[in-house]
Design an enzyme around this catalytic site. Structure first.
Site, PDB file in Angstrom:
ATOM      1  N   PRO A 117     -21.768  66.534  30.533  1.00 24.07           N
ATOM      2  CA  PRO A 117     -22.782  67.519  30.143  1.00 24.07           C
ATOM      3  C   PRO A 117     -23.520  67.161  28.853  1.00 24.07           C
ATOM      4  O   PRO A 117     -24.689  67.499  28.687  1.00 24.07           O
ATOM      5  CB  PRO A 117     -21.962  68.805  29.975  1.00 24.07           C
ATOM      6  CG  PRO A 117     -20.794  68.633  30.895  1.00 24.07           C
ATOM      7  CD  PRO A 117     -20.478  67.177  30.853  1.00 24.07           C
TER       8      PRO A 117
ATOM      9  N   PHE B 240     -22.782  65.729  37.623  1.00 23.93           N
ATOM     10  CA  PHE B 240     -23.743  64.964  38.431  1.00 23.93           C
ATOM     11  C   PHE B 240     -23.067  63.760  39.099  1.00 23.93           C
ATOM     12  O   PHE B 240     -23.650  62.673  39.182  1.00 23.93           O
ATOM     13  CB  PHE B 240     -24.938  64.476  37.589  1.00 23.93           C
ATOM     14  CG  PHE B 240     -25.607  65.527  36.765  1.00 23.93           C
ATOM     15  CD1 PHE B 240     -25.776  66.819  37.255  1.00 23.93           C
ATOM     16  CD2 PHE B 240     -26.079  65.232  35.494  1.00 23.93           C
ATOM     17  CE1 PHE B 240     -26.404  67.795  36.498  1.00 23.93           C
ATOM     18  CE2 PHE B 240     -26.715  66.196  34.730  1.00 23.93           C
ATOM     19  CZ  PHE B 240     -26.872  67.481  35.237  1.00 23.93           C
TER      20      PHE B 240
ATOM     21  N   ALA C 256     -18.754  52.649  20.891  1.00 21.77           N
ATOM     22  CA  ALA C 256     -18.698  51.962  22.183  1.00 21.77           C
ATOM     23  C   ALA C 256     -17.374  51.234  22.390  1.00 21.77           C
ATOM     24  O   ALA C 256     -16.888  51.102  23.519  1.00 21.77           O
ATOM     25  CB  ALA C 256     -19.862  50.974  22.289  1.00 21.77           C
TER      26      ALA C 256
ATOM     27  N   GLU D  95     -26.516  47.766  39.380  1.00 23.60           N
ATOM     28  CA  GLU D  95     -26.869  49.131  39.766  1.00 23.60           C
ATOM     29  C   GLU D  95     -28.377  49.323  39.754  1.00 23.60           C
ATOM     30  O   GLU D  95     -28.951  49.936  40.675  1.00 23.60           O
ATOM     31  CB  GLU D  95     -26.214  50.128  38.811  1.00 23.60           C
ATOM     32  CG  GLU D  95     -26.565  51.583  39.125  1.00 23.60           C
ATOM     33  CD  GLU D  95     -25.927  52.570  38.174  1.00 23.60           C
ATOM     34  OE1 GLU D  95     -26.131  53.776  38.358  1.00 23.60           O
ATOM     35  OE2 GLU D  95     -25.219  52.134  37.239  1.00 23.60           O
TER      36      GLU D  95
END
Length: 387
Positions: A129, A157, A179, A243
């Protein structure tokens, strides 16, 4: 028109098989799946039996060990059909690829044969979110407890979320390391503490289940880690080009298909004692769109070639994703206009294509992120060459 030369006779024979499968197993039922918001698990089993899932997985893990173009054939034919319910691309091009590339022998032996057969459905758990494109900002935590990790957090999602059996899950194992604190896990959704939220109601792609996922102290063994601790962000970056290429392949195919059936419609539909196609405006508009689609296809095919050689870099993938996504949305918008009021009716494929298209500017990295990647590299190259 420029002829594509990527595919050989075996690829085209497989394309015929995929088209027959779509006509028999998907086309008659897709409208109901859109109403249901999900496809049945039986479809996955049938797709697995037909050899349509995870074509590149080696034979020792139950696959056929074919080249990437066989996966491309499946992606293209699904895009050409306009049926967006089955989330094969996420399952094959992302989840299975992560496991094949970074998994341990035990992980590959356990999951890949099931994924090839359609018995285990894969999902990618990254977006949260409060963290979309900025993946290093995720909040889902994985805390070590002896030989296990305890995972808590939320994803949103998530495609294949209602059906998935295994999730490539992005977590934070060190919340202070940015990261470098991101770690991936393979999470079995049968574990206690995992819960699926509601199936989200979307603007388009209504047949594909998209969900919220919740992790309430889900305990996974350290052996479920994909790659090393703190390596998750680096692993994700290595797969983003693939992707984004898949997104470009879909957009190139949809653009071509929508133009084709717009030509067919306007050549038959009459207004003011002539067909819509007889108007100069229609011909000019279709000519512009077709030219851009041909250019986009050539660029996409070049990127496929580079990918298969291991030479597709992040900037080229970002350019393909950005340009083809924009073209995809432009084509469906301008072609719908040529359908007039009928283009707004859900029974017409152009209406579905329009609704399904909008996500392509967001999924796999937003258009703005693609621009940042490209622009940053341009500046870096300039400074390097003029230091």
């Amino acid at each position: 028109m420029i002829k594509r030369d990527l595919f050989n006779e075996e690829h085209e024979a497989f394309r015929d098989t995929v088209r027959r499968f779509i006509d028999k197993e998907i086309a008659p039922y897709h409208a109901q799946w859109e109403a249901d918001g999900v496809v049945p698990r039986e479809l996955w089993l049938k797709a697995g039996a037909a050899g349509m899932l995870c074509c590149t997985i080696p034979e020792e893990y139950g696959g056929l060990g074919l080249d990437y173009l066989f996966d491309v054939v499946v992606f293209e034919e699904m895009a050409r059909s306009g049926f967006t319910g089955p989330g094969f691309l996420i399952h094959c091009d992302l989840v299975a690829t992560y496991i094949k590339s970074f998994g341990t022998e035990a992980q590959k032996s356990h999951w890949l044969p099931k994924m090839v057969r359609g018995e285990a459905i894969g999902s990618l758990g990254m977006t949260e979110p409060h963290a979309g494109s900025d993946l290093k900002a995720i909040r889902t935590r994985a805390v070590r407890d002896g030989d296990d990790f305890v995972i808590s957090g939320q994803k949103v999602f998530i495609s294949n979320g209602q059906l998935c059996d295994v999730i490539v899950l992005a977590t934070k194992t060190d919340s202070n390391a940015g990261a470098k604190g991101v770690t991936l896990f393979l999470v079995d959704t049968s574990l206690p503490g995992f819960r699926r939220g509601k199936n989200l109601e979307k603007l388009g792609m209504k047949g594909q289940d998209t969900s919220e996922l919740f992790f309430d102290e889900v305990r996974v063994p350290a052996s479920a880690m994909l790659g090393g601790e703190g390596e998750g962000f680096q692993l994700m970056m290595t797969k983003l080009s693939q992707e984004r290429l898949a997104q470009a392949i879909r957009s190139a195919t949809v653009s071509e298909t929508v133009i084709d059936y717009t030509v067919a419609y306007t050549a038959e539909r009459k207004a003011f004692n002539q067909t819509i196609a007889d108007f100069q405006n229609t011909q000019f508009k279709l000519a512009e769109l077709k030219t851009e689609a041909v250019v986009g296809r050539q660029f996409t095919d070049k990127c496929i070639e580079l990918f298969m050689k291991g030479e597709l870099d992040a900037v080229d993938a970002a350019m393909a994703k950005m340009w083809l996504s924009n073209l995809h949305c432009k084509v469906v918008d301008e072609c719908l206009q040529l359908f007039g009021g009928w283009g707004y009716m859900w029974e017409y494929p152009i209406a579905r294509a329009y609704a399904d298209a909008r996500i392509v500017k967001i999924a796999g990295g937003s258009i703005e992120v693609m621009k940042h990647i490209i622009g940053r590299q341009l500046v870096a190259d300039y400074r390097k060459n003029n230091a």
